[in-house]
Scaffold this active site. Structure first.
Site, PDB file in Angstrom:
ATOM      1  N   ASP A 433       0.855  -1.177   0.000  1.00 38.47           N
ATOM      2  CA  ASP A 433       0.000   0.000   0.000  1.00 38.47           C
ATOM      3  C   ASP A 433       0.901   1.240   0.000  1.00 38.47           C
ATOM      4  O   ASP A 433       2.105   1.138   0.245  1.00 38.47           O
ATOM      5  CB  ASP A 433      -0.897  -0.029   1.237  1.00 38.47           C
ATOM      6  CG  ASP A 433      -1.810   1.176   1.321  1.00 38.47           C
ATOM      7  OD1 ASP A 433      -2.309   1.609   0.278  1.00 38.47           O
ATOM      8  OD2 ASP A 433      -2.013   1.685   2.436  1.00 38.47           O
ATOM      9  N   LYS A 434       0.326   2.403  -0.269  1.00 38.05           N
ATOM     10  CA  LYS A 434       1.129   3.623  -0.264  1.00 38.05           C
ATOM     11  C   LYS A 434       0.908   4.448   0.995  1.00 38.05           C
ATOM     12  O   LYS A 434       1.817   4.638   1.791  1.00 38.05           O
ATOM     13  CB  LYS A 434       0.813   4.483  -1.495  1.00 38.05           C
ATOM     14  CG  LYS A 434       1.677   5.739  -1.588  1.00 38.05           C
ATOM     15  CD  LYS A 434       1.223   6.661  -2.684  1.00 38.05           C
ATOM     16  CE  LYS A 434      -0.034   7.407  -2.324  1.00 38.05           C
ATOM     17  NZ  LYS A 434       0.168   8.399  -1.222  1.00 38.05           N
ATOM     18  N   THR A 435      -0.331   4.899   1.191  1.00 41.04           N
ATOM     19  CA  THR A 435      -0.612   5.791   2.308  1.00 41.04           C
ATOM     20  C   THR A 435      -0.484   5.055   3.628  1.00 41.04           C
ATOM     21  O   THR A 435      -1.160   4.062   3.863  1.00 41.04           O
ATOM     22  CB  THR A 435      -2.030   6.373   2.173  1.00 41.04           C
ATOM     23  OG1 THR A 435      -2.145   7.019   0.910  1.00 41.04           O
ATOM     24  CG2 THR A 435      -2.305   7.363   3.281  1.00 41.04           C
ATOM     25  N   PHE A 759     -18.497   8.762   4.561  1.00 39.15           N
ATOM     26  CA  PHE A 759     -17.637   8.410   3.435  1.00 39.15           C
ATOM     27  C   PHE A 759     -17.704   6.908   3.182  1.00 39.15           C
ATOM     28  O   PHE A 759     -17.786   6.107   4.115  1.00 39.15           O
ATOM     29  CB  PHE A 759     -16.192   8.809   3.737  1.00 39.15           C
ATOM     30  CG  PHE A 759     -15.210   8.412   2.667  1.00 39.15           C
ATOM     31  CD1 PHE A 759     -14.968   9.246   1.588  1.00 39.15           C
ATOM     32  CD2 PHE A 759     -14.545   7.201   2.735  1.00 39.15           C
ATOM     33  CE1 PHE A 759     -14.064   8.888   0.605  1.00 39.15           C
ATOM     34  CE2 PHE A 759     -13.641   6.830   1.764  1.00 39.15           C
ATOM     35  CZ  PHE A 759     -13.404   7.675   0.688  1.00 39.15           C
ATOM     36  N   LYS A 783     -17.384  17.020   0.575  1.00 40.05           N
ATOM     37  CA  LYS A 783     -15.959  16.961   0.273  1.00 40.05           C
ATOM     38  C   LYS A 783     -15.650  15.543  -0.194  1.00 40.05           C
ATOM     39  O   LYS A 783     -16.216  14.564   0.295  1.00 40.05           O
ATOM     40  CB  LYS A 783     -15.108  17.315   1.495  1.00 40.05           C
ATOM     41  CG  LYS A 783     -15.120  16.274   2.604  1.00 40.05           C
ATOM     42  CD  LYS A 783     -14.151  16.615   3.713  1.00 40.05           C
ATOM     43  CE  LYS A 783     -14.168  15.516   4.780  1.00 40.05           C
ATOM     44  NZ  LYS A 783     -13.276  15.813   5.911  1.00 40.05           N
ATOM     45  N   LYS A1028      -7.047  -5.057  -5.026  1.00 36.67           N
ATOM     46  CA  LYS A1028      -5.740  -5.378  -4.446  1.00 36.67           C
ATOM     47  C   LYS A1028      -5.605  -6.867  -4.198  1.00 36.67           C
ATOM     48  O   LYS A1028      -4.587  -7.485  -4.552  1.00 36.67           O
ATOM     49  CB  LYS A1028      -5.554  -4.613  -3.129  1.00 36.67           C
ATOM     50  CG  LYS A1028      -5.430  -3.105  -3.276  1.00 36.67           C
ATOM     51  CD  LYS A1028      -5.206  -2.457  -1.912  1.00 36.67           C
ATOM     52  CE  LYS A1028      -5.047  -0.949  -2.031  1.00 36.67           C
ATOM     53  NZ  LYS A1028      -4.779  -0.308  -0.730  1.00 36.67           N
TER      54      LYS A1028
END
Length: 1268
Positions: A433-435, A759, A783, A1028
């Site tokens: 993963d990145k974050t 979200f 947002k 993923k």
């Protein structure tokens, strides 16, 4: 009390029968819970006022009580022996050895004393049973401790709350919980001491997250003025059956009048969580004991079989086949020998009682069975137990490695799967993963654009640079120990041709340090996402002035009919932009004066008028010197709350703030309305005198005591709230139905919170529906990701000037979004919609229907949110920086040198992901990047074909196989990536989420995989959690490669579980990934040492130990087999039976255990500087079929030597067979140890124990030597 409704067997019309069948099917999916305080079924209800429907619900049906007793033990005193033996006999090796021991009891075929033959297998079974018994006893003690925890349960007899043990709680009981108590069962919240019916819980025991979660009293109960009385509760609860979904709870409460109220996850308190910030709550137990969601999610430790163990099991089968062949050969030989010497049998054979003798065939059969018993040593009885011991010891030493300890987070490596340590040395593909995995997941507000105007926040960038400079100075002053090479700049090898990338690379270097971590822990204590780097934002002067102008204008015009009309369109957007940043979230506001305690009460502002009494009460000397938050010290009763007491805030007159401002040289605009510094106020210049530093620290501590805490569920939310606070738009209170925002001149604005649309990964946005206090209009603030929000904007017409202006703003905003993404910033769009009363009423009706639905509720709520979030007005966008963790580029470079393929699977947009990939050296500027962005499956197929032709043209020697559909595949599981054979620069692949969905279809997955296999790096953007896991599963199944997945969040759990080895990072997104993983590391950089050092060692040790076991046993069996040629294949042995029985168990078990745990073929320093040595494990160089058979041949040769040298030495002597056999045993044992000594790579010698021993104890065997 759980009641399963029973349908009466009565005749009726077909329609009635169909309704009954539907009702029965519904009852199978739902649970009915009612109060245990009501009279039992069949007893006359004394409640005179009960309606007929209520009485009917209380009658009939069998009652089922579910208790709350926790029982995780597997055995009882009576069931332990049979159940444990049954479990142990699931291991075929144990069955085999018990069968051999029992076979030895048959007189015709026995080779040893029957009792002696049972000793080894009984020892193994006893050791395993003792281990299982101890583990079960530990579980029993833990269960007993938990079951005897106390809590308050309402008693029908005493008509009050009484103390009871957890195990005595039943479904339908009413439980009262106080602050800081642990929730004993899954409880439906019916009452709270909070005047708004709120309850805050901490879920750290459940998912590791320390930030607070908000729970709400069931609708209809929060309005109760008097205290909740359980005796008056007559409603019936219908909810779903027990399940393990922590994120969902569906049900409804049916009152006596037939009215229904929907139940949601916000109404449910889960077992194991802790009550925080709430004095007391009362609820009814819905699920108890093992039906609770927490225990249904507790599946225990995961069991995986390593690749080496699978290979070893295959070789054990070869040994079984070899044993059968040797025994069969001996049986045939014995039969032929008996037949040949039939007339001379009386000389060596004892006849039966009737004088007869065995036939050659019968003798051969008996000889076969006896040889099985004699040669049983070929199957290593202690191999499996030895491997378990070695793995436990290996895990222990990995835990003791101080290089894997992270001082910043005070955490170390965790091993959650004990049986796959050797797989760490064979990994071929890493999926990351990145974050939060490659980056810090510390979101720092960096810049923004509002109404088409960009604000660069240069002063904020300089503040972040000061953090980096302070960290670099600290690292230079205190160099880190270890053998890692010097960490250079990330941008040192970057090309000049892409200027914006090379300039932005350094900004992604991790800027956190040990000092910052300590400062953050002191400042934030229990609060997540609240380090100084994240909190102290320096505002942009131009934007700050515009926000202040909005504040002043609205303060003057708030009494007029349309206050917002006095603002220009730009200022109106600025005001709405910061209001959206402040309230469009789920942040919980707390005060730090009493951490995790109830300190906040509700108060409401709807009038601009402030009374003199309120003013004096607010600024009395006692309040100014209390050192506590003004919000936390305000107290109102429930009656006062209901009557709508009004308060307004102004800027506190605190002189210490201005002293702080003067010392730091910050402008007055940087001081926020709540009395804390926004910007770099927490940093003092290094040349400040010592006494000034001390005074400044004291003032800062006082400010921190008065400062509000924001408990956010994600770092993005916290970053935006802190950014709004820096512009004096401060979130000061949040309740379930209102949000309070404070500005310097306008005072406190209280927005009525009508709905929160949370979200989700499909919508990729969240929204709040509020009633504006200034205009009384219903507004929707949204947002979310720019990829979805920009498509939901209201269409603009080019005919009028306003439409053209809006188009221009959108175009500029999109350009800034692209710029932010190129710089590696995480982007969010902020938008707004104004609803008319008719539009809201129409939407509300369908939304309430969706909320009260039991079936398909999630889909209905999703569609309801979609209908609302349309025709939006764009306000602006934000750019949030997520910095690289320390050492990520160097770690990726080292892992690549070790032959590992690294794929990054992220949900970020493509530009952001590409920039981070360049920063962490996943992509290099001298590479060719293949980008796959397709709008349809046909376009994706065409792009794949085009890319495959290009790749194959670069690899002329490649001859991929042709499969159905003319799909080119060339899979070779153990081959390294083909970059070394390519001509020209290496390739990298970048693919977005939509194209990845097409590429994972059955008809395209082979093409995609072949293309990805030829690339040095693969970057998948906008990928969902399901995608993923599909990518990992595709590589694992098609390429037969060893895979490792690493992540830190709940969206990485599926990927972690699918991979051969799952690694979780204990980061800022909770512990879901850690709990689903096999190993957990504090930072990504520790993956380098875990794989390259410990993975290599574990694989090398276990591979050599398994081979040594096979060698040792085969050699010993060879001695017995060669003797059969001299004893007529009669299954006789020249070795004493004690030596035979205890050979594996005592004489040769300890040495290989020591080497299996401690041997190091290569030092850690060499492994880190030469990562290429890791490839030996990937290629299975130390343990493969060829190595196994060479090992077996070597054992056969050594057995020949060890047998025939004593044979020739004692030839033609009168020595008896056992006198001759004992030297053979001794020679064999010495050979085993000599062989192990030669194979051992690490030797130590004692120094200083005896004077002069440093010279006398010199090495006599090859290998590496260390002094101890």
């Amino acid at each position: 009390m759980e009641r399963e409704p029973a349908a009466a067997e009565e005749s009726g019309s077909p329609g009635r029968r169909r309704r009954r069948r539907r009702r029965r099917r519904g009852d199978g999916r739902t649970r009915v819970v009612r109060s245990n305080l009501l009279p039992p079924p069949g007893v006359e209800d004394p409640a005179a006022g009960a309606t007929k429907g209520a009485r009917r619900r209380r009658r009939g049906g069998a009652q089922h009580l579910a208790d709350n007793r926790l029982n995780t033990t597997k055995y009882t005193l009576l069931s332990f022996l049979p159940k444990n033996l049954f479990e142990q006999f699931h291991r075929l090796a144990n069955v085999y050895f018990v069968f051999i021991a029992l076979l030895n009891f048959v007189p015709a075929v026995n080779a040893f004393q029957p009792g002696l033959a049972l000793a080894p297998v009984l020892f193994i079974l006893a050791v395993t049973a003792f281990k299982d018994l101890w583990e079960d006893y530990s579980r029993h003690r833990s269960d007993h401790e938990i079951n005897h925890l106390g809590c308050l349960v309402f008693s029908r007899e005493e008509k009050q709350y009484v103390n009871r043990f957890w195990k005595e709680i039943r479904v339908g009981d009413f439980v009262r919980l106080r602050c800081n108590e642990i929730i004993p069962a899954d409880i439906l919240l019916l009452s709270s001491s909070d005047p708004d019916g709120l309850c805050h819980i901490e879920t750290a025991n459940l998912d590791g997250e320390t930030n607070l979660k908000r729970r709400q009293v069931v609708r209809g109960f929060s309005e109760l003025v008097s205290e909740f009385n359980p005796l008056t509760f007559t409603s019936v609860i219908e909810c779903e059956k027990p399940n393990n979904d922590l994120t969902r709870f569906r049900g409804c409460m049916i009152h006596d009048n037939g009215r229904k109220a929907g139940l949601y996850k916000e109404n449910l308190l889960l077992r194991g969580c802790t009550i925080r910030n709430t004095e007391a709550v009362v609820g009814i137990v819905i699920y108890a004991g093992h039906e609770t969601k927490a225990l249904l999610n507790n599946s225990g430790p995961r069991y995986k079989r390593s690749q080496l163990e699978r290979q070893m099991n295959c070789d054990v089968l070869w040994c079984v086949l070899l044993l059968i062949c040797m025994s069969l050969f001996s049986a045939v030989g014995h039969g032929l020998w008996v037949r040949r010497y039939q007339e001379k049998k009386s000389l060596f054979d004892v006849p039966e009682s009737d004088g007869s003798s065995l036939s050659p065939v019968t003798a051969a059969v008996y000889s076969f069975l006896t040889m099985i018993i004699v040669l049983q040593v070929l199957i290593p009885i202690s191999l499996y137990v030895s491997i378990e011991i070695v793995k436990v010891c290996q895990v222990y030493f990995i835990h003791q490695d101080t290089e894997l300890y992270d001082e910043e987070t005070d955490s170390q490596l965790q091993c959650r799967a004990l049986n796959i340590t050797e797989d760490l040395g064979q990994i071929q593909y890493i999926f990351s993963d990145k974050t939060g995995t490659l980056t810090e997941n510390k979101m720092v507000f960096r810049r923004c654009t509002v109404s088409g105007i960009e604000y660069s926040h240069d002063a904020n960038a300089q503040r972040l640079a000061r953090y980096q400079e302070a960290d670099s100075e600290e690292e230079e002053a205190v160099p880190r120990g270890g053998s890692l090479p010097q960490r250079g700049s990330v941008g040192s090898h970057q090309s000049v041709r892409v200027m914006h990338r090379s300039q932005s690379t350094k900004s992604h270097r991790r800027t956190g340090s040990r000092a910052e971590a300590k400062r953050a822990s002191m400042l934030s204590k229990h609060t997540a996402f609240s380090s100084p780097m994240e909190k102290d934002i320096t505002p942009d002067p131009k934007l700050f002035e515009k926000v202040s102008e909005c504040d002043r204008c609205l303060a003057v015009a708030r009494h007029q009919e349309h206050p917002l009309a006095h603002l220009s369109p730009e200022l109106s957007d600025v005001f709405d932009f910061f209001i959206a940043l402040t309230i469009c979230n789920t942040v919980v506001v707390t005060s730090p004066d009493q951490p995790r305690q109830k300190v906040r009460v509700r108060f409401e502002v709807k009038s601009p008028v402030k009374t003199i009494e309120d003013f004096l009460r607010r600024f009395s000397p006692s309040r100014l010197t209390s050192g506590c938050s003004s919000i936390g010290n305000l107290a109102t009763s429930k009656a006062a709350h209901k009557s709508g007491s009004n308060f307004l805030s102004t800027l506190p007159n605190d002189s210490t703030l201005f002293k702080l401002e003067e010392r730091l040289g910050q402008p007055a605009a940087a001081i926020s309305s709540n009395g804390y510094s926004s910007g770099a106020a927490s940093w003092a210049p290094e040349h400040t005198a010592q006494e000034q530093k001390l005074e400044l620290e004291q003032e800062q501590e006082q400010e921190q005591e008065r400062e509000l805490r924001y408990e956010a569920e994600s770092p993005d939310e916290a970053a935006l709230v802190y950014a709004a606070r820096a512009y004096n738009c401060t979130l000061v209170d949040r309740l379930h139905d209102q949000v309070s925002v404070e500005l310097p001149h306008l005072g406190r604005l209280t927005f009525e919170l009508l709905h929160t649309l949370g979200f989700d990964s499909i919508r990729k946005r969240m929204s709040v529906v509020i009633r504006h206090p200034l205009t009384d209009e219903i507004n929707v603030y949204t947002k979310g990701a720019d990829s979805v929000v920009m498509d939901l904007l209201l269409p603009c017409s080019s005919d009028d000037a306003r439409g053209r202006h809006q188009k221009k703003i959108r175009s500029k905003t999109q350009n800034y979004l692209n710029l932010y993404a190129v710089e590696g910033l995480r982007t969010l769009c902020i938008a707004k919609r104004v609803l008319s009363e008719e539009e809201y009423a129409c939407w509300l009706q369908s939304h309430l229907e969706a909320e009260s639905s039991l079936d398909n509720r999630e889909e209905l709520l999703f569609q309801s949110a979609i209908r609302l979030e349309t025709n939006l007005h764009l306000l602006g966008a934000t750019g949030i920086e997520d910095r690289l963790q320390d050492g990520v580029p160097e770690t990726i470079a080292k892992l690549r040198q070790a032959g590992l393929q690294i794929w990054v699977l992220t949900g970020d947009k493509q530009e952001t992901a590409i920039n981070i990939a360049y920063a962490c050296k996943l992509l290099d500027h001298d590479e060719e990047v293949i980008t796959l962005n397709a709008e349809s499956q046909e376009a994706c197929a065409a792009l794949l074909d085009q890319c495959l032709h290009y790749v194959q043209s670069r690899i002329p020697c490649s001859t991929p196989e042709k499969t159905a559909g003319n799909v080119s595949v060339g899979f070779s599981p153990l081959c390294p990536p083909s970059t070394s054979t390519t001509s020209g620069p290496s390739l990298s692949l970048v693919i977005d989420g939509r194209s990845l969905a097409y590429a994972l279809e059955k008809n395209l997955e082979d093409k995609f995989l072949f293309l990805a296999k030829q690339c040095r790096s693969v970057l998948c953007c906008r990928s969902t959690p399901l995608q993923k896991s599909m990518v990992v599963k595709l590589v694992r199944s098609k390429l037969k490669a060893m895979t490792l997945a690493i992540g830190d969040g709940a969206n990485d759990v599926s990927m972690i579980q699918v991979a051969d080895v799952g690694v979780g990072i204990s980061g800022q997104e909770g512990m879901q990934a850690v709990m689903a993983s096999d190993f957990a590391v504090p930072r990504f950089r520790y993956l380098e040492r875990l794989l390259i050092v410990h993975g290599h060692w574990c694989y090398s040790r276990l591979a050599n130990m398994v081979l040594y076991f096979f060698y040792k046993n085969t050699m010993f069996v060879g001695l017995l087999f060669w003797f059969q040629f001299y004893c007529g294949f009669s299954a006789s042995a020249m070795i004493d039976q004690w030596y035979l029985i205890f050979f594996n168990l005592l004489f040769s078990s300890l040495p290989q255990l020591v080497t299996g745990v401690l041997d190091k073929d290569v030092p850690a320093e060499v492994l880190l500087t030469e990562p290429q040595l890791y490839k030996s494990g990937q290629n299975m160089e130390e343990y493969r079929p060829r190595t196994f058979w060479l090992n077996m041949a070597d054992a056969a040769f050594q057995s020949l030597v060890c047998f025939f040298i004593p044979y020739l030495a004692y030839y033609d002597s009168d020595t008896d067979v056992f006198t001759w056999g004992t030297p053979i045993t001794a020679i064999a044992l010495f050979t085993f140890l000599l062989h192990l000594g030669i194979e051992t790579k690490t030797w130590v010698r004692a120094v200083g124990m005896i004077p002069g021993s440093a010279d006398a104890a010199g090495p006599t065997l090859p290998g590496r030597f260390h002094d101890i």
